[in-house]
Design a protein around this motif. Structure first.
Motif, PDB file in Angstrom:
ATOM      1  N   LYS A 130       1.180 -10.754  10.783  1.00  0.00           N
ATOM      2  CA  LYS A 130       0.724 -10.902  12.171  1.00  0.00           C
ATOM      3  C   LYS A 130      -0.360 -11.975  12.269  1.00  0.00           C
ATOM      4  O   LYS A 130      -0.370 -12.791  13.203  1.00  0.00           O
ATOM      5  CB  LYS A 130       0.192  -9.564  12.690  1.00  0.00           C
ATOM      6  N   ARG A 131      -1.271 -11.992  11.277  1.00  0.00           N
ATOM      7  CA  ARG A 131      -2.311 -13.014  11.291  1.00  0.00           C
ATOM      8  C   ARG A 131      -1.717 -14.416  11.149  1.00  0.00           C
ATOM      9  O   ARG A 131      -2.159 -15.357  11.798  1.00  0.00           O
ATOM     10  CB  ARG A 131      -3.315 -12.749  10.158  1.00  0.00           C
TER      11      ARG A 131
ATOM     12  N   ALA B 134       0.450   4.629  -1.294  1.00  0.00           N
ATOM     13  CA  ALA B 134       0.232   3.241  -1.695  1.00  0.00           C
ATOM     14  C   ALA B 134       1.306   2.326  -1.115  1.00  0.00           C
ATOM     15  O   ALA B 134       1.013   1.194  -0.688  1.00  0.00           O
ATOM     16  CB  ALA B 134       0.227   3.132  -3.222  1.00  0.00           C
ATOM     17  N   VAL B 135       2.561   2.819  -1.073  1.00  0.00           N
ATOM     18  CA  VAL B 135       3.658   2.022  -0.492  1.00  0.00           C
ATOM     19  C   VAL B 135       3.406   1.780   0.992  1.00  0.00           C
ATOM     20  O   VAL B 135       3.576   0.657   1.494  1.00  0.00           O
ATOM     21  CB  VAL B 135       5.007   2.740  -0.711  1.00  0.00           C
TER      22      VAL B 135
ATOM     23  N   VAL C 202       1.663  -1.700   5.515  1.00  0.00           N
ATOM     24  CA  VAL C 202       0.757  -1.977   6.642  1.00  0.00           C
ATOM     25  C   VAL C 202      -0.003  -3.273   6.407  1.00  0.00           C
ATOM     26  O   VAL C 202      -0.153  -4.104   7.326  1.00  0.00           O
ATOM     27  CB  VAL C 202      -0.215  -0.795   6.844  1.00  0.00           C
ATOM     28  N   GLN C 203      -0.487  -3.452   5.161  1.00  0.00           N
ATOM     29  CA  GLN C 203      -1.224  -4.669   4.844  1.00  0.00           C
ATOM     30  C   GLN C 203      -0.348  -5.911   5.006  1.00  0.00           C
ATOM     31  O   GLN C 203      -0.791  -6.946   5.505  1.00  0.00           O
ATOM     32  CB  GLN C 203      -1.756  -4.602   3.405  1.00  0.00           C
TER      33      GLN C 203
END
Length: 507
Positions: A493-494, A480-481, A486-487
């Motif tokens: 980045k977006r 989960a970490v 990553v999210q």
């Protein structure tokens, strides 16, 4: 009445898979269970189911409220010394009444006197309950304390080896697994909630999970110290697991003996609670009557549970292990895996735990992923225990790397994951583990290695079952970490790409 039926239904679901396995195996022509054994097992299963149901109902009515009231009442006194003394005594007395510990004590009575083992373990729980409360008061991180504790445990295990008592190590780690059972966990969790509520700790969510983890260390430490300072030579004798031809007499004799033992254990808890009531709790009469009813249900449930386990379940588990080992030693590995998965699927407390984890983690760890992880972990733990019996090697080959991985993971996951993971061993190693799977392991060891290897090879199965959730839950937490990391990187980045596009458009 509806709640009692619900508790008995949960107990039925918990005991049904193992019961069905025994009945199905008894139909095979290679097994010669006598009519007396099957009748004893059936009566024992009924008593076990009714006993667990009544006991869980009594724990909800008595043990949990007692823990909450004592914790909050002591905290209001603002007297740390009084809080620590009372919690030590309550931790000791609650542990003495723990049914899983009494089942273990019966199976190791030839090595350590049952009363000595129970009170040694109780002192260990009481002392580490003090450590757990001090952690709440002084806001210390659980992972650091656990690292120090397990380093001390492994150092004592080395001293056991020097002293020639290394075979005692599996039993010591098993004592930690059985102590955090159905009577100790509700009380300690409730005690912690009561203390945290008054102290207003902002980390109360983590603390509400972390207390049991420390209390499971105390018994291991206490039994290891007992082995380090013991000068007598270890000599284990397998208990008499035979089934009497006079079934009614066997159940009656065991029930009367159990009534006396359980009455003494619960009586000490009640007397001490009444002393707290007179000194500082001052609970209204209605609450006392409710707690009194809970104590009666707990008493009746404990007597029925222990009678059913001692007369019905343990002899069949032992004989099943011996018979399978004599047929084909590798069959026990597969059956161990299956029994571990079924124990997880059928244990109601595990489903409650899964829901708590999903809620605490905001859905990052789902009930389904928890259930799959625990099935693999516990099933694998019992299968690995069978492998250890077949090939005759030390429990340290599993315990040392297992706890090293667990403690290493605690450095990379949020503290609440560590607290939940280290508490969950008591949930996984429930009544079926100490009452059926441990005698099964003893039987397997008798069929393969003989009596001389039982203490070193058969014991340790409860410890491995208790260790499985430590790795499983923290691995899920680590996943989960990583997922969150990553999210977060993708989101950043977006945002940066959008900013760059705006700059280009502006130019």
């Amino acid at each position: 009445m509806r709640e009692l039926r619900s508790k008995i239904w949960e107990a039925l679901i918990s005991a049904l898979p193992i019961t069905l396995i025994v009945y199905l195996i008894s139909l095979l022509p290679w097994f010669n269970f006598s009519p007396e054994e099957l009748i004893s097992f059936t009566v024992g299963a009924v008593l076990l189911i009714l006993g667990i149901g009544l006991f869980n109902m009594g724990a909800d009515l008595a043990m949990t409220p007692m823990g909450t009231h004592v914790g909050s009442g002591l905290s209001r006194q603002r007297n740390l010394k009084l809080l620590l003394i009372v919690c030590f005594v309550m931790g000791l007395l609650i542990t003495v009444a723990e049914p899983d510990l009494q089942v273990l004590a019966k199976q190791v009575s030839s090595v350590l006197n049952g009363t000595v083992l129970i009170f040694t373990v109780g002192i260990g729980v009481g002392l580490f309950l003090i450590v757990a409360i001090l952690r709440i008061v002084f806001r210390r991180r659980l992972a650091m304390i656990l690292m120090l504790c397990y380093m001390l445990l492994f150092a004592l295990a080395l001293l056991l080896a020097v002293n020639g008592n290394l075979p005692l190590m599996p039993m010591a780690f098993d004592s930690g697994g059985v102590t955090t059972g159905p009577i100790t966990v509700p009380f300690i969790m409730a005690l912690c909630v009561g203390i945290s509520k008054i102290l207003g700790d902002r980390h109360s969510q983590e603390n509400s999970f972390g207390m049991v983890a420390l209390c499971s260390v105390g018994p291991i430490l206490a039994v290891l110290l007992l082995g380090v300072f013991s000068t007598s030579e270890l000599s284990y004798q397998v208990p008499d697991f035979s089934v009497s031809n006079n079934i009614a007499d066997a159940f009656l004799h065991t029930a009367l003996h159990t009534c006396k033992e359980v009455g003494l254990a619960l009586g000490m808890i009640v007397v001490f609670f009444l002393a707290c009531q007179l000194l500082f709790l001052k609970l209204p009469k209605r609450q006392l009557l409710r707690i009194g009813m809970g104590v009666i249900l707990t008493y009746v449930g404990l007597v029925m549970f222990l009678t059913g386990v001692n007369v019905g379940f343990m002899p069949i588990g032992y004989k099943l292990g011996v018979s399978l080992a004599e047929m084909n030693s590798y069959l026990v590995v597969g059956l161990g895996l299956v029994m571990g998965v079924l124990v997880v699927l059928a244990e109601p407390a595990i489903h409650v735990l899964n829901g708590q984890v999903e809620e605490v983690t905001g859905g990052y760890i789902t009930k389904r992923s928890m259930l799959i992880g625990l099935c693999i972990g516990v099933g694998g733990a019992i299968a690995l225990s069978m492998v250890r019996i077949v090939y005759d090697f030390s429990l340290a080959h599993y315990i040392v790397p297992g706890y090293f991985i667990s403690l290493a993971l605690s450095l990379f996951v949020p503290p609440v994951y560590t607290a939940i993971a280290f508490d969950s061993g008591g949930v996984a190693s429930g009544p079926m583990t100490s009452g059926f799977i441990l005698p099964f392991a003893i039987g397997v060891c008798m069929g393969i290695q003989g009596e001389g290897a039982v203490l070193q090879d058969a014991f340790g199965v409860v410890a491995l079952v208790a260790m499985a959730p430590l790795i499983t839950i923290q691995m899920l937490g680590f996943r989960a970490v990583i997922h969150n990391h990553v999210q977060h990187k993708r989101a950043m980045k977006r945002i940066l790409d959008a900013d760059d596009q705006q700059i280009i458009n502006f130019v």
